[in-house]
Scaffold this active site. Structure first.
Site: not given
Ligand SMILES: Cc1cc2nc3c(=O)[nH]c(=O)nc-3n(C[C@H](O)[C@H](O)[C@H](O)COP(=O)(O)OP(=O)(O)OC[C@H]3O[C@@H](n4cnc5c(N)ncnc54)[C@H](O)[C@@H]3O)c2cc1C
Length: 844
Positions: A523
């Site tokens: 989220e």
């Molecule tokens: C257990 C679990 C359940 C989930 N459930 C759902 C679900 O039901 N439905 C769904 O759609 N998604 C779901 N997600 C997805 C979740 O919302 C994403 O994992 C999340 O949005 C982050 O995306 P990412 O993991 O690809 O990280 P990335 O986008 O690759 O980010 C990597 C890091 O970079 C940081 N970052 C990125 N951009 C910036 C910025 N501009 N400034 C500072 N920091 C930044 C992020 O904070 C993070 O620490 C789930 C994820 C997990 C792990």
């Protein structure tokens, strides 16, 4: 030091001035200007006061040519001030040219960004941006309360569910909830807390919804994650707000009865944090649906990390909709759209599982290849095509305040409850470990942070029940509550030592520790939320003038635009000057004379919040004016400003929660710890902002007005830490309040209840242990190294009676049952992979 020198110079100058008529009037002018700015009086009031004082100076002041020339200069300046009061003139001479330049510098805003900014409502967060928050607004809000039906659900089905949960079986042996638990969740309404009664749901308040999650998460992270998702952003929520009547009537009763299990798929391998960049497509085209040719969407998508996906029957899908053949109208790129896709639709691949850090709630990938569905599957029907992003951000402003903050708070409450007791019953160096100062400090931190988390989630849930959709607080809660939860989880592990590390049926901490990164990531991942969202959204959304100015400048009706821009701009200038003065005066006086809405021990914290609010509002205006759009790129600066805002918000929640709970006197050390910690952090982050502000001369001016006496606000001290720790390591009313909504029914499988039982016994039997120490060990009659041996020797020496010995033995057995950890035969831990099992990496 610098502040003291400035102060001395001001005093000497004032004393000298008092010997001269001109000096007296100058001092009167300065005092009047400060008073009027502090009290936010109008430009007209300032102009009239200045005119009166200048008239007095003209009559009574010095004569001679230099004095006359000086007076002439002052009258001319005053004439300029009078002209500023004539709106028609100032609009023509100042506002119009300024607005033109402002519009040129204003970065373009996409529809998506605009929708994100306008989502939700502005609540207490807006007050904190004013520099003079109106406490009545917060304190007048009704304390959140459970209805009779909600309380009965918590005491009935919710307790029953907790009793059914065996976390070791779920997380290690089965890697899933058992079938009877799934059935119970579906049929008893756990997935239908937000669905109205008329569709068969429970229609719970946000507060009740939050309390249910608190209770379940105090027992099992797997179960609470499973329950959180269908009640958060997803098909039910989207249907309720945007669905067509037909969609609501079909899906909502089925979801309420548990006949449908929903999931919501937004994230994919190429679009995580930047969710608006999803490459998944839905192309408007003709196709065959149930034997007939209809207009529909051909979907191609690749999603991952989707909670409940492996068991979901209906998928809420976000994709980008295109109409290349213009079958619907002139637009070809329609934008992000949400639709409901039944699991068994041809082309959908679903069912494989991810394994999120040993917390085996259902989560997995979903792919779709040329999946064809009719246009009616769009949530809200074809009319809502392209509105997906708005729908998501609007609903996130509520959901994000509840799911993760509640689950994390439940785990933290259980952590404090368990650790407080464990620190009392676990002895080392002949003392309960909780009595060592180093451990007390950590217990106090756990208690202070948990109180803050609980206050934030319950007061904010109450605001939602009062009709708010607090989008900026939702980001603040998401970030800070999960980060505080991370700290509490670490602290609980430290205090439990090896007991927390050895997994097995006796471990009640390990899984709570393992789920922390999940809460941090989902989220809106925390780094993104802190650096980009909290302040980025807050600065525009909550600032009393920025959005008004932006909208006025972009108003196509130029005359109305200039008029509104003029009002906002001049009010904004007055606001900034006022905040500079308020910040300076309150910093100098340590906010001692600032009005507080309550009397007594907590009044000082209200005063300090007001002081930091003024300093923050002033710093924000200077930063936005001097850095403009560059501030968004300087994430370190905006993150620190976001922290200051969040700390003020959280401190306000703590104060309001204390009021809501009937101003419990006994809780005061915890309130003091929480407020001190937050306000100290606010001070340090404001200081960090100034240290890193790129315009150094401006930073010096800001520092003089914000910290004229330096950083004098101090963090919680050791003595306070000891008082807080004592409240949770002994049976107390405060401890009971920490345990509210935690699952603590006394039964063999519930460690939280067994810990409480042992704690009560520890306190009861303390006099006996003391007797053995003084009359036995010190007198040389008891020499055994462990408690059972000491009990036996004390009994033989007549120091304790048979009944007392039995009570001590019972206590020792109970303590050792808790302290003991599991061990396994080597083969018991290895899980054999099925021969057919294969690992796969899903590539988009
Ligand atoms: C257990 C679990 C359940 C989930 N459930 C759902 C679900 O039901 N439905 C769904 O759609 N998604 C779901 N997600 C997805 C979740 O919302 C994403 O994992 C999340 O949005 C982050 O995306 P990412 O993991 O690809 O990280 P990335 O986008 O690759 O980010 C990597 C890091 O970079 C940081 N970052 C990125 N951009 C910036 C910025 N501009 N400034 C500072 N920091 C930044 C992020 O904070 C993070 O620490 C789930 C994820 C997990 C792990």
């Amino acid at each position: 030091m610098m502040g003291a020198v400035v102060f001395l110079i001001v005093v000497v100058a004032a004393l000298y001035a008092l010997t001269q008529v001109g000096g007296v009037i100058t001092l009167l002018f300065v005092a009047a200007a400060l008073f009027l700015a502090y009290r936010r009086r109008s430009l007209l009031a300032f102009t009239v006061t200045s005119t009166a004082l200048l008239a007095a100076y003209t009559v009574l002041g010095a004569t001679g040519t230099p004095a006359l020339l000086w007076k002439l200069f002052l009258w001319l300046s005053l004439a300029g001030l009078w002209l500023l009061n004539v709106r028609a003139l100032r609009k023509a001479l100042i506002t119009r040219p300024f607005m033109k330049e402002y519009l040129r510098l204003l970065p373009p805003m996409s529809q998506t960004e605009k929708e994100a900014l306008e989502a939700g409502t502005v609540w207490w967060d807006g007050e904190l941006f004013t520099g003079a928050p109106r406490w009545e607004k917060l304190l007048a809000a009704r304390p959140p309360q459970l209805s009779a039906a909600e309380a009965a659900f918590l005491d009935g089905p919710c307790e029953e569910l907790c009793r059914m949960l065996n976390d070791w079986n779920i997380t290690h042996e089965r890697a899933d909830l058992p079938p009877h638990v799934w059935e119970f969740l579906k049929t008893r309404g756990f997935f239908a807390m937000i669905i109205p009664k008329k569709y068969g749901g429970l229609e719970f308040s946000a507060y009740a919804h939050s309390c249910v999650l608190v209770k379940i998460s105090s027992r099992s992270a797997t179960a609470s994650s499973t329950v959180a998702v269908p009640n958060s952003l997803g098909p039910a929520e989207l249907l309720l707000h945007y669905g067509t009547e037909e969609q609501k009537n079909y899906y909502l009763p089925r979801l309420a009865r548990g006949e449908e299990v929903p999931c919501f798929a937004l994230t994919g391998p190429r679009a995580g944090s930047d969710a608006a960049s999803i490459p998944d497509t839905g192309i408007v085209s003709r196709g065959i649906w149930q034997g007939r040719e209809v207009l529909g969407l051909k979907l191609n998508f690749s999603k991952r990390y989707i909670t409940l996906a492996p068991v979901a029957t209906v998928i809420g899908l976000a994709f980008r909709m295109f109409d290349p053949e213009r079958l619907l109208g002139e637009r070809t790129d329609i934008g992000i759209t949400c639709a409901l896709i039944p699991r068994n639709t041809p082309g959908v691949s679903i069912g494989r599982r991810h394994f999120p850090l040993n917390i085996p709630f259902q989560n997995g990938p979903i792919c779709g290849k040329d999946v064809f569905v009719p246009l009616d599957f769009i949530i809200g029907g074809p009319a809502m095509a392209g509105n997906g992003w708005r729908m998501l951000v609007e609903q996130l402003s509520v959901g994000r305040c509840i799911s993760l903050p509640s689950n994390t708070t439940g785990a933290a409450k259980a952590g404090v409850w368990a650790t407080g007791a464990y620190a009392r019953i676990r002895t080392q160096f002949n003392l309960p470990v909780g009595r060592f100062e180093g451990v007390e400090t950590v217990i106090a931190r756990m208690a202070g942070l948990t109180y803050t988390m609980d206050a934030a989630r319950s007061v904010t849930a109450g605001a939602i029940d009062g009709g708010e959709k607090p989008s900026v607080p939702s980001a603040m809660l998401k970030y800070h509550v999960t980060e505080m939860g991370r700290q509490v989880a670490n602290d609980a592990m430290d205090i439990h030592g090896g007991k927390g590390i050895m997994l097995g049926p006796h471990n009640y901490l390990g899984r709570g520790y393992e789920i922390v990164p999940v809460a941090i990531t989902v989220e809106g991942a925390n780094l993104l939320t802190r650096n980009l969202i909290i302040f980025g959204q807050g600065a525009i959304r909550c600032h009393p003038f920025v959005l008004r100015e932006m909208n006025a400048a972009r108003n196509p009706d130029r005359t109305a635009g200039v008029d509104e821009f003029d009002r906002a701009l001049f009010a904004h200038i007055g606001f900034t000057l006022s905040n500079a003065v308020r910040s300076f005066i309150m910093a100098l006086t340590h906010a001692r004379f600032t009005r507080a809405p309550v009397q007594g021990a907590t009044a000082r914290y209200y005063q300090h919040v007001v002081r930091f609010s003024a300093s923050f509002a002033f710093a924000v205006d200077v930063a936005m004016l001097s850095l403009g759009g560059y501030l968004k790129k300087k994430e370190g600066l905006s993150a620190r400003l976001g922290d200051v805002l969040s700390c003020m918000y959280l401190a306000s929640m703590v104060l309001k929660h204390h009021e809501n709970q009937g101003r419990q006197e006994e809780d005061l050390p915890v309130i003091e710890w929480a407020c001190r910690n937050l306000l100290y952090h606010a001070q340090e982050q404001l200081h960090g902002f100034l240290r890193n502000f790129p315009n150094r001369p401006l930073a010096a001016v800001l520092r003089a007005l914000i910290f004229p006496r330096g950083r004098i606000y101090s963090a919680p001290g050791d003595r306070l830490g000891r008082s807080v720790a004592a409240l949770v390591t002994t049976p107390s009313d405060t401890r009971q309040r920490f345990g509210e909504h935690v699952y603590r029914a006394l039964e063999p499988g519930n460690p939280l209840a067994l810990l409480e039982e042992a704690l009560q016994l520890a306190v009861q039997l303390e006099p006996l242990e003391k007797r053995i120490r003084v009359e036995g060990i010190k007198a040389g009659k008891v020499s055994a190294l462990d408690l059972p041996g000491r009990i036996q020797q004390a009994l033989s020496a007549g120091i304790i009676s048979e009944t007392e010995a039995a009570a001590l033995r019972d206590y020792d057995r109970k303590v050792m049952d808790i302290v003991n950890v599991d061990d396994f035969e080597p083969h018991e831990l290895a899980r054999q992979a099925e021969p057919a099992a294969r690992s796969s990496v899903h590539v988009a």
